[in-house]
Design an enzyme around this catalytic site. Structure first.
Site, PDB file in Angstrom:
ATOM      1  N   ARG A  52       4.196 -35.200 -16.112  1.00 23.24           N
ATOM      2  CA  ARG A  52       4.545 -33.803 -15.799  1.00 23.24           C
ATOM      3  C   ARG A  52       4.722 -33.639 -14.296  1.00 23.24           C
ATOM      4  O   ARG A  52       5.660 -32.990 -13.839  1.00 23.24           O
ATOM      5  CB  ARG A  52       3.472 -32.855 -16.321  1.00 23.24           C
ATOM      6  CG  ARG A  52       3.891 -31.405 -16.141  1.00 23.24           C
ATOM      7  CD  ARG A  52       3.253 -30.490 -17.120  1.00 23.24           C
ATOM      8  NE  ARG A  52       1.839 -30.260 -16.813  1.00 23.24           N
ATOM      9  CZ  ARG A  52       1.135 -29.309 -17.418  1.00 23.24           C
ATOM     10  NH1 ARG A  52       1.693 -28.555 -18.334  1.00 23.24           N
ATOM     11  NH2 ARG A  52      -0.123 -29.137 -17.132  1.00 23.24           N
TER      12      ARG A  52
ATOM     13  N   HIS B   2      10.621 -14.550 -24.122  1.00 20.75           N
ATOM     14  CA  HIS B   2       9.902 -15.050 -25.299  1.00 20.75           C
ATOM     15  C   HIS B   2      10.371 -14.224 -26.491  1.00 20.75           C
ATOM     16  O   HIS B   2      10.417 -12.982 -26.406  1.00 20.75           O
ATOM     17  CB  HIS B   2       8.387 -14.904 -25.078  1.00 20.75           C
ATOM     18  CG  HIS B   2       7.571 -15.398 -26.227  1.00 20.75           C
ATOM     19  ND1 HIS B   2       7.309 -16.730 -26.447  1.00 20.75           N
ATOM     20  CD2 HIS B   2       6.971 -14.723 -27.236  1.00 20.75           C
ATOM     21  CE1 HIS B   2       6.575 -16.858 -27.539  1.00 20.75           C
ATOM     22  NE2 HIS B   2       6.360 -15.656 -28.035  1.00 20.75           N
TER      23      HIS B   2
ATOM     24  N   GLY C 260      21.691 -22.421 -24.195  1.00 23.98           N
ATOM     25  CA  GLY C 260      21.898 -21.625 -22.983  1.00 23.98           C
ATOM     26  C   GLY C 260      22.576 -20.295 -23.240  1.00 23.98           C
ATOM     27  O   GLY C 260      23.275 -19.761 -22.385  1.00 23.98           O
TER      28      GLY C 260
HETATM   29  C1  GRF Z   1      15.852 -18.313 -27.570  1.00 23.00           C
HETATM   30  O1  GRF Z   1      15.533 -17.833 -28.852  1.00 23.00           O
HETATM   31  C2  GRF Z   1      14.794 -17.908 -26.591  1.00 23.00           C
HETATM   32  O2  GRF Z   1      14.036 -16.815 -27.018  1.00 23.00           O
HETATM   33  C3  GRF Z   1      13.908 -19.103 -26.516  1.00 23.00           C
HETATM   34  O3  GRF Z   1      14.780 -20.205 -26.631  1.00 23.00           O
HETATM   35  C4  GRF Z   1      15.803 -19.836 -27.577  1.00 23.00           C
HETATM   36  C5  GRF Z   1      17.105 -20.458 -27.211  1.00 23.00           C
HETATM   37  O4  GRF Z   1      17.606 -19.811 -26.084  1.00 23.00           O
HETATM   38  N1  GRF Z   1      13.168 -19.095 -25.301  1.00 23.00           N
HETATM   39  P1  GRF Z   1      19.069 -20.145 -25.454  1.00 23.00           P
HETATM   40  O5  GRF Z   1      20.119 -19.868 -26.533  1.00 23.00           O
HETATM   41  O6  GRF Z   1      19.061 -21.617 -25.085  1.00 23.00           O
HETATM   42  O7  GRF Z   1      19.183 -19.212 -24.293  1.00 23.00           O
END
Ligand code: GRF
Length: 201
Positions: free
Chosen positions: A63, A107, A11
């Site tokens: 899902r 992304h 997060g």
């Molecule tokens: C990040 O590298 C993001 O680009 C991808 O998930 C990874 C972890 O993100 N979508 P976070 O540290 O949990 O925000």
């Protein structure tokens, strides 16, 4: 605007959005942090920030069942905008269409280059000189929605996926709050950092 942030792990992107909102840089309030993993580190960060949290486990659910749980939690929190931040589930077309124009994702590549997973391996394999991250609206086309903004970082010959991921994540933490602010009609601002070129559409 009532913002919900969906996470699956650390997060760190969520944390930067919370910080930006606290600093008055996001014209909205964060009403929920939801994780599909009950051990997600981001849940503790959200709780420390006094933000309501929810866990809707995806494991062992269809899902449809999983997404029904997510939708219910979003509605109960009164969310009207969703930020996917390290959220590792692909959402169905129905769910995405329901949130059309109100859901963002980050992304860790310069889309349309390197969609999908293992993006840093792809970038190193392709021997590109730059990579970065993209904030885009979520549409049924995976990693394909309208781009809100991107941030560019150099790729070095000696990079490993981990060293590149760390450099890209610094860019993510600059880009996401600025991109979200812009989508919500705010005046995006960010601390310019050497080696990170940030551009909002
Ligand atoms: C990040 O590298 C993001 O680009 C991808 O998930 C990874 C972890 O993100 N979508 P976070 O540290 O949990 O925000």
């Amino acid at each position: 605007t009532k913002i919900a942030i969906l996470i699956s792990g650390r997060g760190s992107n969520m944390a930067t959005i919370i910080e930006a909102q606290r600093a008055g840089k996001i014209p909205g309030e964060i009403v929920l942090v939801l994780s599909n993993k009950d051990g997600a580190g981001g849940l503790a960060l959200a709780k420390q920030a006094g933000i309501p949290t929810a866990v809707v486990a995806s494991k062992g659910k269809s899902r449809a069942e999983f997404e029904k749980g997510v939708q219910t939690a979003l509605e109960e929190a009164g969310a009207d905008f969703v930020c996917l931040a390290g959220f590792m589930r692909v959402l169905s077309e129905d769910f995405v269409v329901r949130w059309n124009g109100r859901m963002l994702n980050i992304h860790p590549s310069l889309l349309p280059l390197f969609r999908g997973l293992h993006v840093h391996e792809q970038a190193i394999e392709a021997k590109v000189a730059v990579s970065g991250c993209t904030v885009h609206y979520v549409t049924p086309e995976l990693d394909g929605g309208p781009i809100v903004g991107q941030a560019v970082v150099p790729v070095k010959a000696e990079d490993t996926p981990d060293t590149l991921a760390a450099r890209v994540q610094k860019a993510e933490h600059l880009l996401y709050p600025a991109a979200l602010a812009k989508c919500l009609g705010g005046e995006p601002e960010w601390d310019v950092q050497p080696g990170i070129l940030l551009s909002l559409r």
